[in-house]
Design a protein around this motif. Structure first.
Motif, PDB file in Angstrom:
ATOM      1  N   ASP A 125       3.451  -0.474   6.855  1.00  0.00           N
ATOM      2  CA  ASP A 125       2.257   0.299   6.467  1.00  0.00           C
ATOM      3  C   ASP A 125       1.245  -0.668   5.867  1.00  0.00           C
ATOM      4  O   ASP A 125       0.386  -1.212   6.547  1.00  0.00           O
ATOM      5  CB  ASP A 125       2.661   1.411   5.500  1.00  0.00           C
ATOM      6  N   THR A 126       1.357  -0.940   4.577  1.00  0.00           N
ATOM      7  CA  THR A 126       0.429  -1.885   3.936  1.00  0.00           C
ATOM      8  C   THR A 126       0.771  -3.336   4.277  1.00  0.00           C
ATOM      9  O   THR A 126      -0.060  -4.229   4.100  1.00  0.00           O
ATOM     10  CB  THR A 126       0.509  -1.736   2.412  1.00  0.00           C
ATOM     11  N   GLY A 127       1.991  -3.571   4.704  1.00  0.00           N
ATOM     12  CA  GLY A 127       2.454  -4.945   4.944  1.00  0.00           C
ATOM     13  C   GLY A 127       3.021  -5.575   3.677  1.00  0.00           C
ATOM     14  O   GLY A 127       3.488  -6.714   3.691  1.00  0.00           O
ATOM     15  N   GLY A 128       2.988  -4.810   2.587  1.00  0.00           N
ATOM     16  CA  GLY A 128       3.430  -5.338   1.292  1.00  0.00           C
ATOM     17  C   GLY A 128       4.893  -5.751   1.261  1.00  0.00           C
ATOM     18  O   GLY A 128       5.236  -6.782   0.669  1.00  0.00           O
ATOM     19  N   THR A 129       5.751  -4.968   1.914  1.00  0.00           N
ATOM     20  CA  THR A 129       7.185  -5.290   1.892  1.00  0.00           C
ATOM     21  C   THR A 129       7.450  -6.575   2.665  1.00  0.00           C
ATOM     22  O   THR A 129       8.217  -7.436   2.225  1.00  0.00           O
ATOM     23  CB  THR A 129       8.022  -4.124   2.466  1.00  0.00           C
ATOM     24  N   LEU A 130       6.804  -6.712   3.834  1.00  0.00           N
ATOM     25  CA  LEU A 130       6.969  -7.951   4.617  1.00  0.00           C
ATOM     26  C   LEU A 130       6.514  -9.138   3.773  1.00  0.00           C
ATOM     27  O   LEU A 130       7.226 -10.137   3.647  1.00  0.00           O
ATOM     28  CB  LEU A 130       6.134  -7.893   5.903  1.00  0.00           C
ATOM     29  N   GLY A 153      11.560  13.613   1.763  1.00  0.00           N
ATOM     30  CA  GLY A 153      10.976  12.309   1.426  1.00  0.00           C
ATOM     31  C   GLY A 153       9.493  12.283   1.741  1.00  0.00           C
ATOM     32  O   GLY A 153       8.769  13.248   1.549  1.00  0.00           O
ATOM     33  N   ARG A 154       9.088  11.137   2.262  1.00  0.00           N
ATOM     34  CA  ARG A 154       7.668  10.848   2.475  1.00  0.00           C
ATOM     35  C   ARG A 154       6.948  11.917   3.304  1.00  0.00           C
ATOM     36  O   ARG A 154       5.851  12.365   2.957  1.00  0.00           O
ATOM     37  CB  ARG A 154       7.595   9.518   3.206  1.00  0.00           C
ATOM     38  N   ILE A 155       7.577  12.330   4.408  1.00  0.00           N
ATOM     39  CA  ILE A 155       6.905  13.287   5.296  1.00  0.00           C
ATOM     40  C   ILE A 155       6.756  14.640   4.607  1.00  0.00           C
ATOM     41  O   ILE A 155       5.702  15.267   4.675  1.00  0.00           O
ATOM     42  CB  ILE A 155       7.661  13.402   6.644  1.00  0.00           C
TER      43      ILE A 155
END
Ligand code: ATP
Ligand code: PRP
Length: 226
Positions: free
Chosen positions: A161-166, A12-14
């Motif tokens: 991370d970006t805060g977008g999901t929150l 995944g991401r890592i």
């Protein structure tokens, strides 16, 4: 004893962010790890192979010596606890923060015992215990942001991370628990028994990441490496 080295990497991401860095250290898997069904991948660096596994499994493989080294998120290492592991290198990739989040004004005083939904139950409990608060943790495996919206929990402990999901779910960050990035971990016995090849590999990875190589970096988990 073979001095070959096995590196366990979170898929995944890592893995995405680690592959260019590994390549700079000469570690190029012989097959595309995102596509291949093979679980053990030889690489272009002599004596080094990769195993690509679930993020939460990386410390376990390294703890038991099934892999000599690993690349794992600090979130996963905090949760694992770091037994049997050194954490010599912060690669500075997959950066984010582990946070308490919830609906605006959700904490600090719910009418009942604070219910916290998270993938990181041990870390969450430790965080609140340090504030003298006993909480009820509810283990989830993903989409934590849903829990406060449907009344499953008062708040969540998750990565931001970006805060977008929150934001997309009307939640706000409430407390910082830890700054997260991906770390290189090493099996403590391998650090002794395969000292020279491990040291050479750590130097190559540090160079590729543009960070200083340290001696052993101390134990992984709660106190290790920041
Ligand atoms: P699995 O698929 O095994 O359940 P996962 O969904 O947590 O794991 P990823 O989302 O790829 O897998 O996350 C793996 C690691 O990447 C995490 O342990 C963390 O260290 C880091 N990470 C997760 N989310 C973010 C993010 N939004 N920004 C930066 N790094 C992140
Ligand atoms: C992670 C994390 C958050 C999100 C935060 O989820 O669990 O939901 O990223 O990132 P943001 O602050 O930039 O929005 P991921 O995208 O990995 O999904 P998953 O854990 O559900 O697989």
């Amino acid at each position: 004893m073979s001095l070959d080295l096995t590196i366990a990497v979170s898929k995944g991401r890592i893995l995405q962010e680690a592959l260019p860095l590994l390549a700079r250290a000469g570690i190029v898997p012989e097959e595309d790890p995102e596509r291949s069904r093979r679980l053990i991948l030889p690489t272009g660096r002599a004596g080094v192979r990769l195993v690509v596994i679930r993020a939460a499994d990386v410390p376990t493989y390294v703890q038991y010596g099934a892999a000599d080294l690993g690349i794992a998120g600090k979130d996963v290492l905090l949760e694992h606890g770091g037994a049997g592991l050194y954490e010599p290198l912060d690669l500075g990739i997959a950066r984010c923060r582990m946070m308490v989040a919830g609906l605006p004004g959700a904490t600090p005083a719910p009418p009942t015992r604070l219910r916290v939904a998270t993938k990181y139950v041990t870390t969450a409990r430790r965080h609140f215990a340090a504030q003298g608060r006993q909480v009820e943790t509810i283990k989830l495996y993903g989409s934590m942001e849903l829990a406060p919206l449907v009344g499953l929990a008062h708040c969540i402990v998750d990565l931001v991370d970006t805060g977008g999901t929150l934001k997309a779910n009307g939640l706000v960050p409430l407390e910082l628990i830890a700054e997260i990035s991906s770390r290189v971990i090493v099996n403590q016995a391998a650090m002794k028994m395969k000292h020279d090849p491990v040291k050479a590999l750590l130097a190559a990875l540090a160079d590729a990441a543009g960070v200083p190589a340290t001696a052993s970096g101390g134990r992984a988990g709660a106190g290790g490496g920041g």
